[in-house]
Design a protein around this motif. Sequence first.
Motif, short mmCIF file in Angstrom:
data_model
loop_
_atom_site.label_atom_id
_atom_site.label_comp_id
_atom_site.label_asym_id
_atom_site.label_seq_id
_atom_site.Cartn_x
_atom_site.Cartn_y
_atom_site.Cartn_z
N ASP A 211 3.19 14.00 -6.79
CA ASP A 211 4.59 13.75 -6.46
C ASP A 211 4.70 12.81 -5.26
OD1 ASP A 211 7.32 13.98 -6.79
OD2 ASP A 211 7.49 15.71 -5.46
N ALA A 212 3.95 11.73 -5.30
CA ALA A 212 3.90 10.78 -4.19
C ALA A 212 5.13 9.88 -4.18
CB ALA A 212 2.64 9.92 -4.30
N LYS A 213 5.42 9.31 -3.01
CA LYS A 213 6.48 8.30 -2.92
C LYS A 213 6.03 6.98 -3.51
CE LYS A 213 8.81 10.25 1.13
NZ LYS A 213 9.25 9.99 2.53
N SER A 214 4.77 6.64 -3.26
CA SER A 214 4.19 5.44 -3.84
C SER A 214 2.67 5.54 -3.70
CB SER A 214 4.69 4.17 -3.14
OG SER A 214 4.25 4.15 -1.79
N VAL A 215 1.96 4.78 -4.51
CA VAL A 215 0.49 4.75 -4.43
C VAL A 215 0.01 3.31 -4.56
CG1 VAL A 215 0.05 7.08 -5.27
CG2 VAL A 215 0.39 5.25 -6.91
N THR A 216 -1.12 3.04 -3.94
CA THR A 216 -1.68 1.69 -3.92
C THR A 216 -3.18 1.75 -4.16
OG1 THR A 216 -0.03 0.86 -2.36
CG2 THR A 216 -2.07 -0.37 -2.49
N GLY A 217 -3.70 0.79 -4.91
CA GLY A 217 -5.15 0.73 -5.14
C GLY A 217 -5.65 -0.70 -5.19
N ALA B 44 -3.01 -2.99 -7.40
CA ALA B 44 -1.82 -2.44 -8.06
C ALA B 44 -1.09 -1.48 -7.14
CB ALA B 44 -2.22 -1.73 -9.35
N ASN B 45 0.17 -1.28 -7.46
CA ASN B 45 1.01 -0.28 -6.81
C ASN B 45 1.79 0.46 -7.90
OD1 ASN B 45 1.02 -1.35 -3.76
ND2 ASN B 45 1.25 -3.11 -5.11
N TYR B 46 2.18 1.67 -7.57
CA TYR B 46 3.08 2.42 -8.44
C TYR B 46 4.09 3.14 -7.57
CZ TYR B 46 4.69 4.89 -12.55
OH TYR B 46 5.47 5.36 -13.58
N PRO B 47 5.38 3.04 -7.90
CA PRO B 47 6.01 2.44 -9.09
C PRO B 47 5.83 0.91 -9.15
CG PRO B 47 7.53 3.92 -7.95
CD PRO B 47 6.37 3.71 -7.04
N ASP B 48 5.84 0.41 -10.36
CA ASP B 48 5.76 -1.03 -10.58
C ASP B 48 6.96 -1.49 -11.40
OD1 ASP B 48 5.13 0.14 -12.96
OD2 ASP B 48 3.16 -0.78 -13.18
N TYR B 49 6.92 -2.71 -11.91
CA TYR B 49 8.08 -3.25 -12.64
C TYR B 49 7.61 -4.27 -13.67
CZ TYR B 49 7.49 -7.43 -9.75
OH TYR B 49 6.97 -8.56 -9.15
#
Length: 491
Positions: free
Chosen positions: A258-264, A278-283
């Motif tokens: 339940d993260a606000k955003s994630v990055t890899g 990448a990041n999530y959320p994405d578009y």
Amino acid sequence: MTSLDNFQDKKIRVLSYGLVIAFMAAILMLGKWQIVDSERFIAIANERYRTVKIPTVRGTILASDGSTLAYSEPRFDVYVWLPEIELAEKNDYQSREEFVTKVAQAVGATNEEIEERLDSGPLWIRIADKISVDQREELLALRQDNDPDRYLQGLQIEYVNKRIYPEGYLASHVLGFVGLNNNAEPIGVGGIEQYWDGSLKPIEGFESGEFDSFGNPITINSELQLESRPGDTIYTTIDKVLQQKLEQKLEEGYKQYDAKSVTGIIMDPKTGKILAMANYPDYDPNNYFDEEDGDVFGNKAVTVPYEIGSVAKVFTLAASFDSGNLTPGTVLLPEGHQGCEIISPNPKPEDSCVGFESNEEVDCVCTYDKKPVRQSIDTTDALINSDNIAFRHIALSMEYEVFHDYLERFGVGTLTGIDLAGESTGLLKSADQWNYADQAVYSYGHGYQITPLQAITGIAAVANNGDRMQPYIVSKVVDSDGVESEFNPRK
């Protein structure tokens, strides 16, 4: 004088009067042309001199395997000049119903949609957006029912580009998208599209000269011509298989925790080559205008610095080893610790870490669980257990200036120079502003801020025998003449 002479005399007078009248009429007409109609004739003359744009397309962005991540194809916007339609109706060349029906069929719309647009605005109306080349050819071939030799009147077609991202969401933050600037001109926004906008942007050609009333060029007049040039082709380092797998794992983690955003980020430590980011959320860059949350467009891997935490303990330990102050077996705390330790200078005998959070006179450092350790702790133990107190003692082995210098060399507080838009420097105070608390919290990755990209390039330096490589995401640029510019790894 005979009757014949009288007749000849009258004829001469009539001719003379006629010449005088014709002369006066010519003078009046010349005056009218020169004074009254001068602006109209200037406009007609200007219309004979035309500049015709020669369109071309924006450059293509490719993955490391040569497959396409972004490309443009020619499209056309269709406009209507209402007075021309109304004049054609008035002269019985074509009917409104005929115009609507034929145009709707050609552009893939309904009659009602075309009628609604015709009734919606001013005299100059856009009735179709980004139609294909085939649809344009169909429009240009439309003829009037009453006169099959006459083309349908009232249409104006303007060339535009449509940017297409065939993989949809894949690598959206790396790519960015193409939007419009204040002059309604296409411009790259974010990622490669923005950073490399000057290379990707095409150069429109033009052709200018004078033409006669039938539209034929007047060859004796000099003509100017500039050949159009498509944008450059950009080859990236992105591995589509790794990119897809990274995005899949980020989405899973985002939902699970339940993260606000994630990055890899996946990077080759030997070269600095970015294999995936990448990041999530994405578009979906094809439909960026549908996004309601503008925050989704930011590439947090390069734009958002934060306290990296225990990851940065690698920097502290490596600095202490490289400076020669400590070794992997150096004992830091022979008798362990109590789970918290006072770091305030000159503490009083009665000072304690119990409830120190609400005591402004006492500063303490604690482990995450605040549990005592009853055995000797060396540098290896400190890393294995990610022990904040032990790392505070590792930092104490170095002067402020030495520790600060190592953090900078690992890339903390400095730009990496990656070829993406919007990179942040992060935050690191200069050594002359440090105090005992900074020395302590910096030792375990708090107090200063770095981006995920800075973090990975710094950590990768350890894996690369101390050489920190500049991260890069574009490996090659090829211009329209086939000239290649390759980018090699840089320390």
